[in-house]
Structures are given as structure tokens and as C-alpha cells.
Design an enzyme around this catalytic site. Structure first.
Site, PDB file in Angstrom:
ATOM      1  N   LYS A   1      75.676  34.518  15.487  1.00 38.11           N
ATOM      2  CA  LYS A   1      77.114  34.841  15.582  1.00 38.11           C
ATOM      3  C   LYS A   1      77.547  34.362  16.974  1.00 38.11           C
ATOM      4  O   LYS A   1      77.362  35.045  17.977  1.00 38.11           O
ATOM      5  CB  LYS A   1      77.302  36.361  15.430  1.00 38.11           C
ATOM      6  CG  LYS A   1      78.656  36.814  14.946  1.00 38.11           C
ATOM      7  CD  LYS A   1      79.816  36.419  15.814  1.00 38.11           C
ATOM      8  CE  LYS A   1      79.911  37.219  17.087  1.00 38.11           C
ATOM      9  NZ  LYS A   1      80.921  36.638  18.036  1.00 38.11           N
TER      10      LYS A   1
ATOM     11  N   CYS B   1      76.384  34.154  34.682  1.00 38.10           N
ATOM     12  CA  CYS B   1      75.713  35.423  34.968  1.00 38.10           C
ATOM     13  C   CYS B   1      74.822  35.289  36.195  1.00 38.10           C
ATOM     14  O   CYS B   1      74.307  36.277  36.690  1.00 38.10           O
ATOM     15  CB  CYS B   1      74.896  35.883  33.771  1.00 38.10           C
ATOM     16  SG  CYS B   1      73.459  34.864  33.504  1.00 38.10           S
TER      17      CYS B   1
HETATM   18  P1  NAD Z   1      81.409  39.742  25.592  1.00 36.56           P
HETATM   19  O1  NAD Z   1      80.540  40.923  25.821  1.00 36.56           O
HETATM   20  O2  NAD Z   1      82.869  39.932  25.568  1.00 36.56           O
HETATM   21  O3  NAD Z   1      81.048  39.026  24.196  1.00 36.56           O
HETATM   22  C1  NAD Z   1      79.733  38.622  23.899  1.00 36.56           C
HETATM   23  C2  NAD Z   1      79.560  38.594  22.388  1.00 36.56           C
HETATM   24  O4  NAD Z   1      79.720  39.916  21.865  1.00 36.56           O
HETATM   25  C3  NAD Z   1      80.566  37.710  21.656  1.00 36.56           C
HETATM   26  O5  NAD Z   1      79.885  37.032  20.625  1.00 36.56           O
HETATM   27  C4  NAD Z   1      81.591  38.711  21.114  1.00 36.56           C
HETATM   28  O6  NAD Z   1      82.172  38.286  19.905  1.00 36.56           O
HETATM   29  C5  NAD Z   1      80.762  39.957  20.876  1.00 36.56           C
HETATM   30  N1  NAD Z   1      81.498  41.203  21.101  1.00 36.56           N
HETATM   31  C6  NAD Z   1      82.502  41.428  21.987  1.00 36.56           C
HETATM   32  N2  NAD Z   1      82.893  42.711  21.949  1.00 36.56           N
HETATM   33  C7  NAD Z   1      82.125  43.322  21.027  1.00 36.56           C
HETATM   34  C8  NAD Z   1      82.042  44.661  20.532  1.00 36.56           C
HETATM   35  N3  NAD Z   1      82.840  45.624  20.994  1.00 36.56           N
HETATM   36  N4  NAD Z   1      81.123  44.943  19.585  1.00 36.56           N
HETATM   37  C9  NAD Z   1      80.303  43.983  19.130  1.00 36.56           C
HETATM   38  N5  NAD Z   1      80.331  42.697  19.553  1.00 36.56           N
HETATM   39  C10 NAD Z   1      81.228  42.371  20.493  1.00 36.56           C
HETATM   40  O7  NAD Z   1      80.982  38.648  26.697  1.00 36.56           O
HETATM   41  P2  NAD Z   1      81.671  37.256  27.029  1.00 36.56           P
HETATM   42  O8  NAD Z   1      82.974  37.521  27.713  1.00 36.56           O
HETATM   43  O9  NAD Z   1      81.641  36.373  25.852  1.00 36.56           O
HETATM   44  O10 NAD Z   1      80.622  36.670  28.082  1.00 36.56           O
HETATM   45  C11 NAD Z   1      80.626  36.972  29.449  1.00 36.56           C
HETATM   46  C12 NAD Z   1      79.605  38.038  29.783  1.00 36.56           C
HETATM   47  O11 NAD Z   1      78.296  37.617  29.391  1.00 36.56           O
HETATM   48  C13 NAD Z   1      79.498  38.301  31.284  1.00 36.56           C
HETATM   49  O12 NAD Z   1      79.422  39.682  31.502  1.00 36.56           O
HETATM   50  C14 NAD Z   1      78.213  37.603  31.680  1.00 36.56           C
HETATM   51  O13 NAD Z   1      77.588  38.109  32.850  1.00 36.56           O
HETATM   52  C15 NAD Z   1      77.378  37.839  30.464  1.00 36.56           C
HETATM   53  N6  NAD Z   1      76.260  36.910  30.394  1.00 36.56           N
HETATM   54  C16 NAD Z   1      75.026  37.382  30.697  1.00 36.56           C
HETATM   55  C17 NAD Z   1      73.937  36.522  30.693  1.00 36.56           C
HETATM   56  C18 NAD Z   1      72.565  37.026  31.047  1.00 36.56           C
HETATM   57  O14 NAD Z   1      71.615  36.257  30.998  1.00 36.56           O
HETATM   58  N7  NAD Z   1      72.419  38.286  31.403  1.00 36.56           N
HETATM   59  C19 NAD Z   1      74.120  35.179  30.368  1.00 36.56           C
HETATM   60  C20 NAD Z   1      75.404  34.732  30.058  1.00 36.56           C
HETATM   61  C21 NAD Z   1      76.476  35.615  30.078  1.00 36.56           C
END
Ligand code: NAD
Length: 497
Positions: free
Chosen positions: A189, A297
Site C-alpha cells: 500500500k 528521516c
Molecule cells: P504518514 O505517517 O502520514 O503516512 C505513511 C503511510 O501511512 C502512508 O501510506 C499513509 O497512507 C498511511 N497512513 C496515514 N495515516 C494513517 C492512519 N491514520 N492510519 C493508517 N494509515 C495511515 O507519513 P508520510 O507523511 O507519508 O511520511 C513522512 C514520515 O515518514 C516522517 O515522519 C518521516 O520521518 C517518516 N519516515 C521514516 C523513515 C524511517 O526509516 N524511520 C523513513 C522514511 C520516512
């Protein structure tokens, strides 16, 4: 400057009305849900396609297709499984430039950043190609007279990954190549904000000969994720995204009895000692903070200068950041692209406003940044704050934009204590010419990814990628040996003949 290559040979699979399709059981199919969102080029505001918000029915079909494909795929010899990945690697290399253009159009990062991301993804495919050796178990002869003991690794069934927008190619490739090479089947997804380029990777893996149903893709957001987590046939799930959602996913998946790894957000501290090479530090820290417009990140967003290191590094970073050219990442001579969306741009601006209100000093202000040729772009210019306290919003929370914060510390102890007051623990770096100080820091940092004179401590594919504390929920990380552990169950066989 004119855009050199706005079109490439790769176009997303859409239905007649421009809505992209799910990939289920080897076919491109329209979602049954009628809810959808636009996918927008963040530099131009152009709508590139629309993405469906799949529902329980769509997700059910994807998991069922994966479940149906599992028995035959599991019995496919690992050598045959990885031959498909070898072909995928060659295809990815052949198409890398086209994929990079497509990625820049939907994400906004510069083309060279897109090319770098694709290379990181390819390296994960390469690592998964070594699965015949990586899957081997252990054997111990004569654990009792005439009795031998061995472990074998077996796949488990259907796995899924839910991935974020900031690395929409590399992060899915942290997961599904390993899952399928170990003999599992998969449902991805992707982020609903930039799902288009990955569609082309699906076309490539199909061309490489992957049997139908082994990899499936469903588009959507929260509803699709909930349906995945609640599906009884899903055996495990990987999540990468914000910590708020990571925690929810971890709790729900664990409650459903599934394997889960959930990688969350970050606030990475770069600690600079007075004996460091300030020119080198400023250069790498500048790249770490402003690369991908701060949407990483691993962005080193908090610079902690110890004693005399504070001022010179800060001044150099301000100087370098002021010279960064923002613009459409497809054009030459652009150092930094836009942020992903208008709401995200507004969120970053709100953080900057909050920093000013909280009393931090704004040395470089990116709030009013504009690019004349692209009035609809989501622009935020490089921003630098100093006198930032760990309790301020900008010192505490992940901004995920091009915002550097500088904090002064009296000693290394003081700097480490300051870092530990933050709830995140993804990455950290120290800059020093003393091996002893670096060793001491490595020992006490308590953070999973540590850089020594390196500002983006990104583990390569054969090492684990993932944080600690509020940046990670689970135990096994992405990539490396952890991926093989995550996707297999170790079975122990004790035999007497
Ligand atoms: P996000 O949490 O908004 O979304 C991530 C995924 O979760 C998406 O596929 C989204 O559709 C889904 N999602 C969003 N809200 C949801 C909910 N309430 N319930 C279920 N699924 C949900 O993150 P983003 O804005 O896409 O990405 C940025 C974030 O990702 C930053 O916080 C960044 O630090 C983090 N990140 C972490 C790493 C790591 O290795 N730790 C790597 C890349 C990005």
C-alpha cells in the site's frame, strides 16, 4: 530555463478517467471504491493522475490473490525466484533515468536526488538476489549419539508494507524484494501522495517474469490500511511513516497477532565538537538538512555546537543555505525542490512562525520563498534558527521541511543529555577528530544509526535500517539480515536414523 524532459517513456496505468489502478493477481484493476485524490506535481501544481482510496473489498481481493499465489511460489526453488530479481535489477538500471524523471515530477526532489533514491532501491534488489546464501540454516551433528539438529528457514505467507511519500521507490524496495525472494507473497500500500513511479516498477517486475499474485498493489489511505491489518490471512506488516501512525499500526498489528515492524519519525542531532573540521562539517550538515527539502528521516535537523564549535559552523551553514537555488527539480542548477503539498508547506511555515513566537532567532527565513516560473509550487526556502531550546516546538518536533535549528551545548555530556531529552531516536552524528571521543559517543548515544564525521548515517542494503525510542516500534529492522529474519520462520529439525 526550459524543462528538458517533462515526458518520459513511462506512463502510469490509469483507467479511462485518469484514475490509477490497483495491481491484483497480475491484472491492473480499477478500485471498487469511488473515493479518490489527485496526485499533483509539487513544483508546477499540475494534476498528474488521480489515486483511488481502496476499500475493504479491494484489499480483500489483493490479499486473496497473494494467498492463492503462495503455495506455488513457496515451492519455486529460491534460485528461480532470485533469477526474476536479477532481471528486475537489469531493467531498473536500464530505465533508471526515466524513473528518476517520473519520481521528480510527482515528488519534487531534484533529478539527481531521484537518481540516488533509485540506486538505493536497486541495491536492495541486488542484496535480495543473494537469497540462496542468505536463507541457509545451521546444522549441528551429534547433539546426542547419532542425533543431528538443523534449522531451516521457511516463508510464512502473505506480508504487506505501508510506505510513506518521501522515498516512494526506495522504501517499498526495502521490503518486497526480500519478502518474495524468501518465498512469501506480498501486498504493497504505497503513499497516496506519490504512487505513480512505483506503478512502473510493477510493470518491470512483471516483465521480469514474476508469477501473478506474488506481488499486489492496492492504493489508498487509512481505510485500506485498516482493512489490511484486520485481514486474518495477513501474516506480517512493515510500516514506514510518522511516529503517530507507526504506534497505531504497531499496536493494532500486534493485537491481531501479526509480525510487525513500524519505523517512525525523527529529530536527528548533529553534535559538533570544537576539534572538528568546520568547513567539512558545514558542508555535510548543510546537505543533510536541506537535501530533499528536509523531507528525510535522516535529515540532521538539529545542530548542537559544543563550546566554540557553535558559531563558526552556524555562520558557514547560513552562508551555504542562502546560496541554495530552489526550483523545479527537473531543471539543471536546482539544489532544492518544493515540499510535497500545499498543506505540508503550510505546516512547515506554521512551525517557523511558532519558532519566532517562542523566542528562537531566525537567521534565514524561507517562508516567503517563491519561484517566479512556478507560482503554484509548494515552496519553502532554506530556513535557519539559532538559540533553539529543546522544549520549543521547533526543537522538539519533526518539522520535515528545510529548517535547520542550532543549539549550543557546554560539553559533550551536555549535548548528549540534550539529545536524550528528545523522544525520537532515529539517527545522530558526531563530528570530531578524536577517536576516543567518537568511541565514547558511540557507546553512549543510545540511537540506532550513528554517523562519525558523516551527516546522513544511511545504512546500505546489507545493514539494518531503523531507529530506536520514539522512532521505531518493533525489534527487527528493514534491510539486511533482519529482513530475512522478519520474513521467515526458523524451524528446528532433530533427527535420528
Ligand atoms: P504518514 O505517517 O502520514 O503516512 C505513511 C503511510 O501511512 C502512508 O501510506 C499513509 O497512507 C498511511 N497512513 C496515514 N495515516 C494513517 C492512519 N491514520 N492510519 C493508517 N494509515 C495511515 O507519513 P508520510 O507523511 O507519508 O511520511 C513522512 C514520515 O515518514 C516522517 O515522519 C518521516 O520521518 C517518516 N519516515 C521514516 C523513515 C524511517 O526509516 N524511520 C523513513 C522514511 C520516512
Amino acid at each position: 530555463m526550459a524543462i528538458k524532459a517533462i515526458k518520459n517513456s513511462l506512463q502510469p496505468a490509469t483507467d479511462k478517467s485518469g484514475v490509477i489502478q490497483n495491481y491484483i493477481g497480475g491484472s491492473w484493476v480499477s478500485a471498487s471504491s469511488t473515493k479518490e485524490l489527485p496526485v499533483t506535481n509539487p513544483a508546477t501544481g499540475e494534476i498528474l493522475a488521480r489515486v483511488p482510496l481502496s476499500n475493504h473489498t479491494d484489499v480483500g481481493k489483493a490479499v486473496e490473490a497473494a494467498e492463492k499465489a503462495f503455495p506455488a511460489w513457496r515451492e519455486t526453488p529460491v534460485l528461480e525466484r532470485v533469477r526474476i530479481l536479477f532481471r528486475l535489477k537489469a531493467l531498473l538500471e536500464e530505465k533508471a533515468d526515466d524513473l528518476a524523471v517520473s519520481l521528480t515530477q510527482e515528488h519534487g526532489k531534484t533529478c539527481s536526488e531521484s537518481r540516488g533514491e533509485i540506486q538505493r532501491g536497486i541495491e536492495n534488489v541486488e542484496h535480495a538476489c543473494g537469497m540462496p546464501a542468505l536463507l541457509m540454516g545451521d546444522t549441528l551433528e551429534d547433539i546426542a549419539p547419532g542425533v543431528d539438529c538443523e534449522t531451516i528457514r521457511q516463508p510464512i505467507g502473505v506480508f504487506a508494507a505501508i510506505t510513506p511519500y518521501n522515498f516512494p521507490i526506495m522504501i517499498p524496495l526495502w521490503f518486497w524484494p526480500y519478502a518474495i525472494a524468501t518465498g512469501n507473497t506480498f501486498v504493497l500500500k504505497p503513499s497516496e501522495q506519490d504512487p505513480l513511479t512505483h506503478q512502473q516498477i510493477v510493470v518491470l517486475i512483471e516483465e521480469a517474469g514474476l508469477p501473478h499474485g506474488v506481488l499486489n498493489v492496492v492504493h489508498g489511505n487509512q481505510e485500506a490500511v485498516t482493512a489490511l491489518l484486520e485481514h486474518p490471512e495477513l501474516k506480517g506488516v512493515s510500516f514506514v511513516g510518522s511516529s503517530r501512525v507507526a504506534k497505531i499500526i504497531y499496536a493494532k498489528a500486534a493485537a491481531e497477532g501479526k509480525r510487525v515492524q513500524a519505523l517512525g519519525g525523527a529529530k536527528n542531532h548533529m553534535i559538533v565538537l570544537p576539534d572538528a573540521d568546520y568547513d567539512q562539517v558545514a558542508q555535510v550538515v548543510n546537505a543533510s538538512i536541506f537535501g530533499c527539502a528536509g523531507q528525510r528521516c535522516l535529515a540532521g535537523s538539529v545542530v548542537v555546537g559544543v563550546e566554540d564549535a557553535f558559531e563558526p559552523v552556524r555562520e558557514k551553514v547560513v552562508q551555504m543555505a542562502s546560496a541554495l537555488r530552489i526550483g523545479n527539480g527537473l531543471e539543471e542548477n536546482v539544489d532544492m525542490g518544493p515540499v510535497i503539498s500545499a498543506p505540508h508547506r503550510d505546516r512547515v511555515r506554521t512551525y517557523i512562525n511558532q519558532g519566532v513566537d517562542d523566542g528562537a532567532t531566525l537567521l534565514l527565513d524561507g517562508r516567503e520563498a517563491r519561484v517566479a516560473a512556478y507560482p503554484k509550487g509548494n515552496w519553502v526556502g532554506p530556513t535557519v534558527f539559532t538559540d533553539v531550546k529543546p522544549e520549543m516546538g521547533i526543537g522538539r518536533e519533526e518539522i520535515f521541511g528545510p529548517v535547520a535549528t542550532f543549539t549550543h551545548a557546554k560539553s559533550l555530556d551536555d549535548a548528549v543529555e540534550l539529545m536524550h531529552r528528545n523522544r525520537y531516536g532515529n539517527a545522530t552524528s558526531i563530528f570530531t577528530t578524536s577517536g576516543r571521543t567518537a568511541r565514547e559517543f558511540r557507546y553512549r548515544a543510545g540511537i540506532s544509526m550513528i554517523g562519525v564525521n558523516i551527516a546522513v548515517a544511511a545504512p546500505l542494503a546489507f545493514f539494518p535500517f531503523g531507529g530506536s525510542r520514539g522512532s521505531f516500534y518493533g525489534d527487527l529492522k528493514a534491510q539486511g539480515r533482519d529482513a530475512i529474519e522478519f520474513y521467515t520462520d526458523k524451524r528446528v529439525v532433530i533427527s535420528r536414523w
